[in-house]
Design a protein around this motif. Structure first.
Motif, PDB file in Angstrom:
ATOM      1  N   PHE A 294       0.838  -1.195   0.000  1.00 22.84           N
ATOM      2  CA  PHE A 294       0.000   0.000   0.000  1.00 22.84           C
ATOM      3  C   PHE A 294       0.873   1.244   0.000  1.00 22.84           C
ATOM      4  O   PHE A 294       2.044   1.216   0.386  1.00 22.84           O
ATOM      5  N   LYS A 295       0.278   2.366  -0.427  1.00 22.74           N
ATOM      6  CA  LYS A 295       0.971   3.640  -0.457  1.00 22.74           C
ATOM      7  C   LYS A 295       0.521   4.490   0.722  1.00 22.74           C
ATOM      8  O   LYS A 295      -0.668   4.660   0.966  1.00 22.74           O
ATOM      9  N   SER A 296       1.503   5.036   1.433  1.00 26.19           N
ATOM     10  CA  SER A 296       1.203   5.908   2.563  1.00 26.19           C
ATOM     11  C   SER A 296       2.467   6.676   2.927  1.00 26.19           C
ATOM     12  O   SER A 296       3.500   6.546   2.264  1.00 26.19           O
ATOM     13  N   TYR A 297       2.384   7.465   3.979  1.00 23.97           N
ATOM     14  CA  TYR A 297       3.611   8.055   4.511  1.00 23.97           C
ATOM     15  C   TYR A 297       4.500   6.930   5.025  1.00 23.97           C
ATOM     16  O   TYR A 297       4.012   5.909   5.531  1.00 23.97           O
ATOM     17  N   MET A 298       5.811   7.144   4.912  1.00 22.43           N
ATOM     18  CA  MET A 298       6.752   6.064   5.208  1.00 22.43           C
ATOM     19  C   MET A 298       8.094   6.667   5.605  1.00 22.43           C
ATOM     20  O   MET A 298       8.517   7.704   5.065  1.00 22.43           O
ATOM     21  N   LEU A 299       8.751   6.061   6.549  1.00 21.31           N
ATOM     22  CA  LEU A 299      10.108   6.441   6.916  1.00 21.31           C
ATOM     23  C   LEU A 299      11.073   5.667   6.029  1.00 21.31           C
ATOM     24  O   LEU A 299      11.048   4.435   6.005  1.00 21.31           O
ATOM     25  N   LYS A 300      11.923   6.401   5.292  1.00 17.12           N
ATOM     26  CA  LYS A 300      12.818   5.769   4.309  1.00 17.12           C
ATOM     27  C   LYS A 300      14.281   5.988   4.688  1.00 17.12           C
ATOM     28  O   LYS A 300      14.649   7.037   5.236  1.00 17.12           O
ATOM     29  N   ASP A 301      15.105   4.993   4.327  1.00 13.99           N
ATOM     30  CA  ASP A 301      16.540   5.179   4.476  1.00 13.99           C
ATOM     31  C   ASP A 301      17.092   5.846   3.216  1.00 13.99           C
ATOM     32  O   ASP A 301      16.336   6.258   2.322  1.00 13.99           O
ATOM     33  N   GLN A 302      18.418   5.963   3.101  1.00 13.04           N
ATOM     34  CA  GLN A 302      19.024   6.662   1.974  1.00 13.04           C
ATOM     35  C   GLN A 302      18.761   5.984   0.634  1.00 13.04           C
ATOM     36  O   GLN A 302      18.851   6.611  -0.417  1.00 13.04           O
ATOM     37  N   ASP A 303      18.423   4.689   0.677  1.00 12.20           N
ATOM     38  CA  ASP A 303      18.142   3.943  -0.553  1.00 12.20           C
ATOM     39  C   ASP A 303      16.655   3.902  -0.882  1.00 12.20           C
ATOM     40  O   ASP A 303      16.247   3.225  -1.833  1.00 12.20           O
ATOM     41  N   GLY A 304      15.848   4.591  -0.086  1.00 10.16           N
ATOM     42  CA  GLY A 304      14.408   4.592  -0.315  1.00 10.16           C
ATOM     43  C   GLY A 304      13.694   3.383   0.251  1.00 10.16           C
ATOM     44  O   GLY A 304      12.496   3.199   0.030  1.00 10.16           O
ATOM     45  N   GLU A 305      14.434   2.539   0.987  1.00  7.01           N
ATOM     46  CA  GLU A 305      13.831   1.365   1.627  1.00  7.01           C
ATOM     47  C   GLU A 305      13.293   1.738   3.007  1.00  7.01           C
ATOM     48  O   GLU A 305      13.643   2.782   3.556  1.00  7.01           O
ATOM     49  N   PRO A 306      12.429   0.881   3.594  1.00  8.77           N
ATOM     50  CA  PRO A 306      11.903   1.183   4.930  1.00  8.77           C
ATOM     51  C   PRO A 306      13.029   1.390   5.939  1.00  8.77           C
ATOM     52  O   PRO A 306      13.945   0.576   6.043  1.00  8.77           O
ATOM     53  N   GLN A 307      12.955   2.476   6.639  1.00 11.92           N
ATOM     54  CA  GLN A 307      13.965   2.818   7.635  1.00 11.92           C
ATOM     55  C   GLN A 307      13.791   1.962   8.887  1.00 11.92           C
ATOM     56  O   GLN A 307      12.679   1.579   9.248  1.00 11.92           O
ATOM     57  N   GLU A 308      14.886   1.658   9.546  1.00 14.27           N
ATOM     58  CA  GLU A 308      14.783   1.012  10.845  1.00 14.27           C
ATOM     59  C   GLU A 308      14.117   1.973  11.826  1.00 14.27           C
ATOM     60  O   GLU A 308      14.367   3.185  11.787  1.00 14.27           O
ATOM     61  N   VAL A 309      13.264   1.443  12.679  1.00 16.45           N
ATOM     62  CA  VAL A 309      12.519   2.286  13.610  1.00 16.45           C
ATOM     63  C   VAL A 309      12.614   1.709  15.013  1.00 16.45           C
ATOM     64  O   VAL A 309      12.994   0.551  15.216  1.00 16.45           O
ATOM     65  N   TYR A 310      12.224   2.530  15.988  1.00 15.19           N
ATOM     66  CA  TYR A 310      12.282   2.101  17.390  1.00 15.19           C
ATOM     67  C   TYR A 310      11.213   2.837  18.193  1.00 15.19           C
ATOM     68  O   TYR A 310      10.925   4.017  17.959  1.00 15.19           O
ATOM     69  N   SER A 311      10.654   2.140  19.163  1.00 17.29           N
ATOM     70  CA  SER A 311       9.813   2.745  20.190  1.00 17.29           C
ATOM     71  C   SER A 311       9.855   1.859  21.424  1.00 17.29           C
ATOM     72  O   SER A 311      10.006   0.638  21.317  1.00 17.29           O
ATOM     73  N   VAL A 312       9.726   2.474  22.592  1.00 18.17           N
ATOM     74  CA  VAL A 312       9.613   1.691  23.817  1.00 18.17           C
ATOM     75  C   VAL A 312       8.354   0.826  23.785  1.00 18.17           C
ATOM     76  O   VAL A 312       8.271  -0.194  24.464  1.00 18.17           O
ATOM     77  N   ALA A 313       7.381   1.237  22.953  1.00 11.38           N
ATOM     78  CA  ALA A 313       6.132   0.486  22.795  1.00 11.38           C
ATOM     79  C   ALA A 313       6.229  -0.414  21.571  1.00 11.38           C
ATOM     80  O   ALA A 313       6.312   0.081  20.439  1.00 11.38           O
ATOM     81  N   SER A 314       6.213  -1.724  21.772  1.00 10.02           N
ATOM     82  CA  SER A 314       6.390  -2.670  20.666  1.00 10.02           C
ATOM     83  C   SER A 314       5.320  -2.528  19.595  1.00 10.02           C
ATOM     84  O   SER A 314       5.571  -2.809  18.423  1.00 10.02           O
TER      85      SER A 314
END
Length: 411
Positions: A294-314
């Motif tokens: 699906f298309k939506s807002y997305m966090l991307k790395d320098q290659d345009g792939e999904p960026q690694e993410v983190y939260s204290v909440a799984s």
């Protein structure tokens, strides 16, 4: 309850192709699209079937325990200077909002003749809810969960096993929610005929953002009527945490046309909002992109792939977000902001010690933002979707934060 169920399926978006404005759609292999079209058709038919609606309404009332109450948090209200109310989804059977759509998806799978339902889970609440629904309707159930989250959310892993589900670890990447989704999609592609991938949020290819939103809309429909009955007016603010965004869409949906109600979606700023990989603030820092069909807002790395993410909440560490949220951000109807780890943990203890309610860490992000709003808007009303309870989080919180809050528990 019958009126609430009717309103659940009364929405104008998405369009026939699954788009909310520029977002949504279905970006999947052609052979899988054929199966997805069958799911779409089956869902559109079943949601108009009065027998299905009656069965779902009966389960919501007598199995889940709906309607969940709206509670006036008077102690927090006095402390922070605004009227704070909680929509108590934490009191549902299985402890969170996830059971709302899991029952709907399980019934759909059963009526479609599927033998197994599979899913991803982060905090484990979706996994527990789906395992519960699978046991109820008599289907096999596989749950994919990141190896990190399996250790972090051990109580929910045990619950899934007791309920008869098979918990399969995702061992690549950061071994959290995004990787669990990857693994579940791979498994689904191997046998889409006999399995239904019961996606756990308002994400994925059409029809899942629509379908999960519809089932979760009961939260907002109930809350709106309850708040009016209790106060004689609508809340001035509605607040919910956002990872994929199902609990938020559930409560926002009933208030979208009430322009005097400010809607707030709260994302995780994690440890550092300004460092890649240390947060999961998709709406705050991302840009449009395509992942997981699906298309939506997305966090991307320098290659345009999904960026690694983190939260204290799984349950919030996902590098994209439901497409309807992206649409609502662009139109300006919903305000999206962030809460960091420490603010969420502070709110976790504030709610526990002022009201005797231990929230899920995910939900604590929404509580934290409500406390900020209360400090900035003295005397105003705030309705928080308390999406889940914190039983699953207590060992993690005590081990990592307990000493700072005077909690010294030895095993």
């Amino acid at each position: 309850m019958s009126d609430t169920i009717t309103n659940t399926f009364n929405h104008n978006l998405p369009n026939a192709d699954g788009y909310f404005g520029d977002y949504g759609g279905s970006f999947i292999p052609e052979e899988l699209q054929t199966v997805m079209n069958e799911i779409t058709q089956a869902y559109l038919e079943i949601r108009e079937d009065q027998g299905f609606r009656d069965e779902l309404a009966d389960l919501y009332r007598h199995y889940v325990g709906r309607p969940s109450p709206v509670f006036h948090a008077k102690n927090l209200s006095r402390e922070y200077g605004a009227d704070i109310y909680l929509k108590r989804e934490d009191l549902n059977h299985t402890g969170a909002h996830k059971i709302n759509h899991c029952l709907g998806e399980a019934l759909l799978a059963k009526k479609m003749g599927k033998k197994k339902i599979i899913a991803e889970t982060g905090a484990g609440q979706h996994g527990v809810a789906l395992a519960t629904a699978a046991a109820l309707v008599g289907l096999e159930c596989d749950i994919y969960m990141g190896e990190v989250d399996i250790k972090k959310e051990h109580p929910n892993v045990v619950r899934m096993a007791i309920l008869g589900a098979k918990v399969i670890p995702a061992t690549h990447g950061r071994k959290t929610l995004k990787e669990a989704v990857d693994a579940a999609f791979e498994a689904y592609l191997k046998d889409p005929v006999n399995q239904l991938y019961a996606i756990g949020s308002v994400v994925g290819p059409h029809p899942f953002p629509m379908m999960v939103r519809d089932f979760q809309s009961i939260i907002g429909n109930e809350a709106k009527a309850q708040f009016l009955q209790q106060t004689g007016k609508l809340p001035e603010n509605v607040v919910a945490c956002v990872g994929g965004g199902s609990n938020a869409m559930g409560i926002f949906s009933a208030f979208l046309e009430d322009m005097d109600v400010d809607l707030w979606g709260v994302e995780p700023a994690g440890r550092d909002l300004h460092t890649d990989g240390e947060h999961a603030a998709t709406m705050f820092k991302g840009e449009p992109g395509i992942m997981h069909g699906f298309k939506s807002y997305m966090l991307k790395d320098q290659d345009g792939e999904p960026q690694e993410v983190y939260s204290v909440a799984s349950g919030l560490d996902y590098p994209s977000v439901g497409p309807q949220h992206s649409y609502l951000k662009d139109t300006g109807r919903v305000n999206y902001d962030v809460i960091n780890d420490q603010e969420a943990i502070d709110a976790f203890f504030a709610l526990s010690r002022h009201e005797g309610i231990i929230p899920a860490i995910e939900s604590a992000h929404a509580v934290a933002y409500a406390l900020k709003l209360a400090s900035d808007h003295k005397g105003r009303s705030i309705l928080v979707n308390l999406s889940g309870r914190g039983d699953k989080d207590i060992d993690f919180v005590v081990e990592n934060y307990g000493e700072a809050y005077g909690v010294n528990v030895t095993k």
